[in-house]
Design a protein around this motif. Structure first.
Motif, PDB file in Angstrom:
ATOM      1  N   GLU A  56     -25.903  15.565   3.705  1.00  9.45           N
ATOM      2  CA  GLU A  56     -25.777  15.678   5.170  1.00  9.45           C
ATOM      3  C   GLU A  56     -24.322  15.757   5.621  1.00  9.45           C
ATOM      4  O   GLU A  56     -24.010  16.415   6.613  1.00  9.45           O
ATOM      5  CB  GLU A  56     -26.451  14.480   5.836  1.00  9.45           C
ATOM      6  N   TRP A  57     -23.431  15.082   4.900  1.00  8.95           N
ATOM      7  CA  TRP A  57     -22.021  15.008   5.297  1.00  8.95           C
ATOM      8  C   TRP A  57     -21.151  15.680   4.230  1.00  8.95           C
ATOM      9  O   TRP A  57     -21.466  15.645   3.044  1.00  8.95           O
ATOM     10  CB  TRP A  57     -21.588  13.548   5.453  1.00  8.95           C
ATOM     11  N   ASP A  58     -20.031  16.256   4.680  1.00  5.04           N
ATOM     12  CA  ASP A  58     -19.100  16.894   3.745  1.00  5.04           C
ATOM     13  C   ASP A  58     -18.068  15.932   3.193  1.00  5.04           C
ATOM     14  O   ASP A  58     -17.658  16.039   2.029  1.00  5.04           O
ATOM     15  CB  ASP A  58     -18.364  18.054   4.440  1.00  5.04           C
ATOM     16  N   ILE A  59     -17.614  15.011   4.022  1.00  8.49           N
ATOM     17  CA  ILE A  59     -16.474  14.138   3.700  1.00  8.49           C
ATOM     18  C   ILE A  59     -16.770  12.731   4.193  1.00  8.49           C
ATOM     19  O   ILE A  59     -17.342  12.536   5.275  1.00  8.49           O
ATOM     20  CB  ILE A  59     -15.178  14.641   4.412  1.00  8.49           C
ATOM     21  N   ILE A  60     -16.358  11.727   3.413  1.00 12.70           N
ATOM     22  CA  ILE A  60     -16.244  10.350   3.913  1.00 12.70           C
ATOM     23  C   ILE A  60     -14.761  10.047   4.031  1.00 12.70           C
ATOM     24  O   ILE A  60     -13.994  10.250   3.087  1.00 12.70           O
ATOM     25  CB  ILE A  60     -16.868   9.315   2.964  1.00 12.70           C
ATOM     26  N   LEU A  61     -14.341   9.526   5.182  1.00 12.01           N
ATOM     27  CA  LEU A  61     -12.933   9.194   5.434  1.00 12.01           C
ATOM     28  C   LEU A  61     -12.802   7.693   5.603  1.00 12.01           C
ATOM     29  O   LEU A  61     -13.503   7.089   6.425  1.00 12.01           O
ATOM     30  CB  LEU A  61     -12.456   9.921   6.698  1.00 12.01           C
ATOM     31  N   THR A  62     -11.923   7.087   4.809  1.00 13.56           N
ATOM     32  CA  THR A  62     -11.684   5.642   4.875  1.00 13.56           C
ATOM     33  C   THR A  62     -10.181   5.380   4.834  1.00 13.56           C
ATOM     34  O   THR A  62      -9.406   6.249   4.442  1.00 13.56           O
ATOM     35  CB  THR A  62     -12.321   4.900   3.678  1.00 13.56           C
ATOM     36  N   PRO A  63      -9.754   4.172   5.186  1.00 13.77           N
ATOM     37  CA  PRO A  63      -8.379   3.780   4.837  1.00 13.77           C
ATOM     38  C   PRO A  63      -8.284   3.650   3.320  1.00 13.77           C
ATOM     39  O   PRO A  63      -9.295   3.466   2.630  1.00 13.77           O
ATOM     40  CB  PRO A  63      -8.196   2.420   5.520  1.00 13.77           C
ATOM     41  N   ILE A  64      -7.077   3.715   2.788  1.00 15.51           N
ATOM     42  CA  ILE A  64      -6.923   3.550   1.341  1.00 15.51           C
ATOM     43  C   ILE A  64      -6.988   2.070   0.967  1.00 15.51           C
ATOM     44  O   ILE A  64      -7.407   1.716  -0.131  1.00 15.51           O
ATOM     45  CB  ILE A  64      -5.622   4.210   0.837  1.00 15.51           C
ATOM     46  N   THR A  65      -6.578   1.190   1.857  1.00 14.08           N
ATOM     47  CA  THR A  65      -6.686  -0.261   1.643  1.00 14.08           C
ATOM     48  C   THR A  65      -7.288  -0.901   2.884  1.00 14.08           C
ATOM     49  O   THR A  65      -7.246  -0.337   3.982  1.00 14.08           O
ATOM     50  CB  THR A  65      -5.318  -0.910   1.357  1.00 14.08           C
ATOM     51  N   ALA A  66      -7.827  -2.087   2.703  1.00 10.88           N
ATOM     52  CA  ALA A  66      -8.430  -2.810   3.823  1.00 10.88           C
ATOM     53  C   ALA A  66      -7.455  -3.773   4.478  1.00 10.88           C
ATOM     54  O   ALA A  66      -7.656  -4.171   5.633  1.00 10.88           O
ATOM     55  CB  ALA A  66      -9.655  -3.586   3.339  1.00 10.88           C
ATOM     56  N   LEU A  67      -6.392  -4.141   3.748  1.00 10.66           N
ATOM     57  CA  LEU A  67      -5.438  -5.144   4.216  1.00 10.66           C
ATOM     58  C   LEU A  67      -4.020  -4.585   4.112  1.00 10.66           C
ATOM     59  O   LEU A  67      -3.783  -3.574   3.454  1.00 10.66           O
ATOM     60  CB  LEU A  67      -5.552  -6.411   3.365  1.00 10.66           C
ATOM     61  N   PRO A  68      -3.048  -5.230   4.746  1.00  9.67           N
ATOM     62  CA  PRO A  68      -1.657  -4.764   4.643  1.00  9.67           C
ATOM     63  C   PRO A  68      -1.139  -4.796   3.209  1.00  9.67           C
ATOM     64  O   PRO A  68      -1.629  -5.547   2.356  1.00  9.67           O
ATOM     65  CB  PRO A  68      -0.889  -5.751   5.533  1.00  9.67           C
ATOM     66  N   THR A  69      -0.123  -3.993   2.945  1.00 11.02           N
ATOM     67  CA  THR A  69       0.508  -3.943   1.627  1.00 11.02           C
ATOM     68  C   THR A  69       1.078  -5.310   1.260  1.00 11.02           C
ATOM     69  O   THR A  69       1.794  -5.924   2.055  1.00 11.02           O
ATOM     70  CB  THR A  69       1.646  -2.907   1.624  1.00 11.02           C
ATOM     71  N   PRO A  70       0.789  -5.818   0.066  1.00  5.56           N
ATOM     72  CA  PRO A  70       1.304  -7.131  -0.325  1.00  5.56           C
ATOM     73  C   PRO A  70       2.817  -7.101  -0.571  1.00  5.56           C
ATOM     74  O   PRO A  70       3.393  -6.076  -0.959  1.00  5.56           O
ATOM     75  CB  PRO A  70       0.572  -7.430  -1.640  1.00  5.56           C
ATOM     76  N   LYS A  71       3.439  -8.242  -0.365  1.00  3.76           N
ATOM     77  CA  LYS A  71       4.833  -8.403  -0.756  1.00  3.76           C
ATOM     78  C   LYS A  71       4.926  -8.591  -2.273  1.00  3.76           C
ATOM     79  O   LYS A  71       3.958  -8.999  -2.929  1.00  3.76           O
ATOM     80  CB  LYS A  71       5.468  -9.601  -0.046  1.00  3.76           C
ATOM     81  N   VAL A  72       6.083  -8.265  -2.816  1.00  7.56           N
ATOM     82  CA  VAL A  72       6.341  -8.541  -4.227  1.00  7.56           C
ATOM     83  C   VAL A  72       6.095 -10.024  -4.491  1.00  7.56           C
ATOM     84  O   VAL A  72       6.462 -10.887  -3.686  1.00  7.56           O
ATOM     85  CB  VAL A  72       7.800  -8.154  -4.582  1.00  7.56           C
ATOM     86  N   GLY A  73       5.429 -10.320  -5.597  1.00  9.39           N
ATOM     87  CA  GLY A  73       5.180 -11.712  -5.961  1.00  9.39           C
ATOM     88  C   GLY A  73       3.922 -12.308  -5.360  1.00  9.39           C
ATOM     89  O   GLY A  73       3.710 -13.519  -5.482  1.00  9.39           O
ATOM     90  N   THR A  74       3.068 -11.486  -4.718  1.00  7.55           N
ATOM     91  CA  THR A  74       1.786 -11.977  -4.207  1.00  7.55           C
ATOM     92  C   THR A  74       0.851 -12.133  -5.397  1.00  7.55           C
ATOM     93  O   THR A  74       0.150 -11.203  -5.798  1.00  7.55           O
ATOM     94  CB  THR A  74       1.203 -11.021  -3.149  1.00  7.55           C
TER      95      THR A  74
END
Length: 490
Positions: free
Chosen positions: A380-398
């Protein structure tokens, strides 16, 4: 050293454009290699994305490379995981694998060389490609060129950093659950995970025995990715499954816009939901696509998401346990040494080494029902569009996302991964194509990739849509911004 191009000029060329200049005699492959090496020297002290530069490949690009190939000797960095290079080290981000030297090129390595890619060095990866970032101080810590307080994510960490920082226009990457798309999204690159049955894993694996593992690249232009796929796709002898073919080269297909598409937006998959700000960015991109003539609405495949993520977790634990077990056996070891293997990887080995055939069969049954559910959706659909992540980018050392974590529960550790990286792994489970495009931003200004997924073997449609978007934004991905750490800065 006098370079053949200014850094601004270098960064404005994609790989196809640089190759064209070589073919015209305006530049040489050796000059391109020297410029890329100078770029590494300029930005890598801040980013730590390159493990090794191959000085012989810089000095003599034609030694192992087909300079008549479509990329004409373009410098290319290899992730330190996956395809091997004869005589080169491959250490997989692990202290255990220090000094591990390959005895032969793999099939895909040979395809890359034949395509005219000059393999000039190795880039960073977390140990065995397991976790979300190349972030172990005992090995290396790879940093995001947009803000070095933050991670590149992974597992194609160093390749993503070097492409984003303008060192090379395209670099090798692999994807077992998002490891091309996530770092592409976090660093402002283009990252395509092709369908199962496009790139060969020969001779060590096949697309059926590898199941979720896919090869590919990070790039800054759609046509570079299209040419890479065109040149490097195809089966080796003895594959377990037929490989997909395309009715025409992708590099030609992307010159035409796709027809009007039905595009489904989604920012919640089962128990995992994007933050409101990330969801609003997805909606904004959806409105932009409506302006290009596509029909956009919210919809979602009707599958059991909890069962799918549980099956995916079983797959990772059992697969990585076998990988680690094989490395131990080759070294005459009974168990992973605690001083050479990261703690979560030891626990993954412990949890997965006795996985039964029955458990794998139940896992594959869920893979089947999940894939069928996505297949029905794509009727029925051609494409599903989502964010690549659900949360903000982690800081180094997370540490909660890292295999240096002291989390005693492997299942809880994977649950932490899924809370952030929920939208990428099911494409690997189903064998469908997915691409991350640098179309959005986090609240702090870091890039946020938007992911498009399509039915199996519809990789060309994703590239067509990406090229249409690229033309619509005048080639100005990331709203024309570039990272703080970049070859053209300072």
């Amino acid at each position: 050293m006098t370079l053949p191009m200014s850094w601004n000029d270098w960064a404005q060329h994609d790989g196809v454009a640089l190759a064209a200049r070589v073919r015209k005699g305006e530049l040489t492959a050796k000059e391109l290699a020297s410029q890329a090496a100078a770029g590494i020297a300029k930005v890598d002290p801040a980013l730590s994305g390159v493990v090794e530069v191959f000085e012989d490949a810089i000095a003599d690009p034609g030694k192992d490379t087909n300079l008549a190939g479509p990329f004409a000797g373009l410098p290319f960095l290899m992730k330190d995981l996956g395809p091997t290079m004869k005589g080169r080290l491959q250490e997989m981000g692990s202290l255990l694998m220090r000094g591990n030297r390959a005895t032969a090129d793999t099939f895909l390595t040979a395809k890359m060389r034949q395509a005219g890619l000059n393999l000039i060095g190795r880039t960073t990866t977390p140990e065995f490609g397991v976790c979300s970032s190349a972030d172990n101080p005992a090995v290396y810590v790879t940093r995001n060129p947009w803000n070095t307080d933050y991670t590149t994510c992974g597992s194609s960490a160093g390749s993503a950093a070097m492409v984003a920082a303008g060192v090379v226009p395209i670099a090798h990457a692999t994807d077992g659950g998002g490891s091309i798309r996530i770092p592409a999204g976090v660093n402002g690159n283009i990252g395509l995970k092709v369908s199962r049955g496009v790139f060969s894993l020969a001779p060590h694996l096949s697309d059926l025995t590898g199941l979720v593992s896919i090869q590919g690249c990070q790039s800054r232009s759609v046509r570079d990715t299209a040419v890479f796929v065109d040149a490097c796709r195809g089966p080796a002898s003895g594959e377990f499954m037929p490989f997909w073919t395309s009715p025409e080269p992708y590099q030609d297909m992307i010159k035409r816009d796709p027809g009007p598409l039905k595009i489904a937006l989604s920012h919640q998959w089962g128990d995992y939901r994007a933050t409101p700000q990330i969801a609003s960015e997805l909606e904004r991109v959806g409105r932009f696509l409506e302006g290009l003539g596509h029909r956009v609405d919210y919809a979602l495949p009707a599958i059991d998401y909890r069962a799918a993520f549980d099956a995916q977790t079983t797959c990772y634990i059992s697969n990585f346990a076998v990988v680690i077990g094989n490395m131990l056996a080759a070294r005459g070891l009974d168990r992973p040494p605690a001083d050479l293997v990261e703690p979560v990887n030891i626990r993954i080995w412990e949890a997965g080494r006795h996985t039964s055939f029955a458990e794998r069969a139940r896992m594959q049954a869920v893979f089947n029902t999940t894939s069928r559910g996505f297949g029905t959706f794509f009727e029925e659909w051609d494409i599903i569009l989502t964010p690549i992540t659900a949360l903000p980018t982690p800081k180094v050392g997370t540490v909660e996302y890292l295999t240096i974590s002291d989390n005693p529960s492997v299942l809880d550790w994977f649950g932490n991964l899924w809370r952030n990286f929920a939208f990428t792994p099911l494409a690997n489970l189903c064998g469908i194509p997915a691409i991350s495009l640098p179309l959005a931003e986090h609240e702090n200004g870091l890039p946020l990739g938007i992911q498009a997924q399509a039915r199996q073997a519809n990789d060309g449609l994703l590239l067509q849509l990406a090229a249409q978007i690229e033309r619509a934004v005048g080639g100005q991905w990331n709203s024309g911004r570039k990272p703080r750490v970049h070859v053209a800065n300072g």
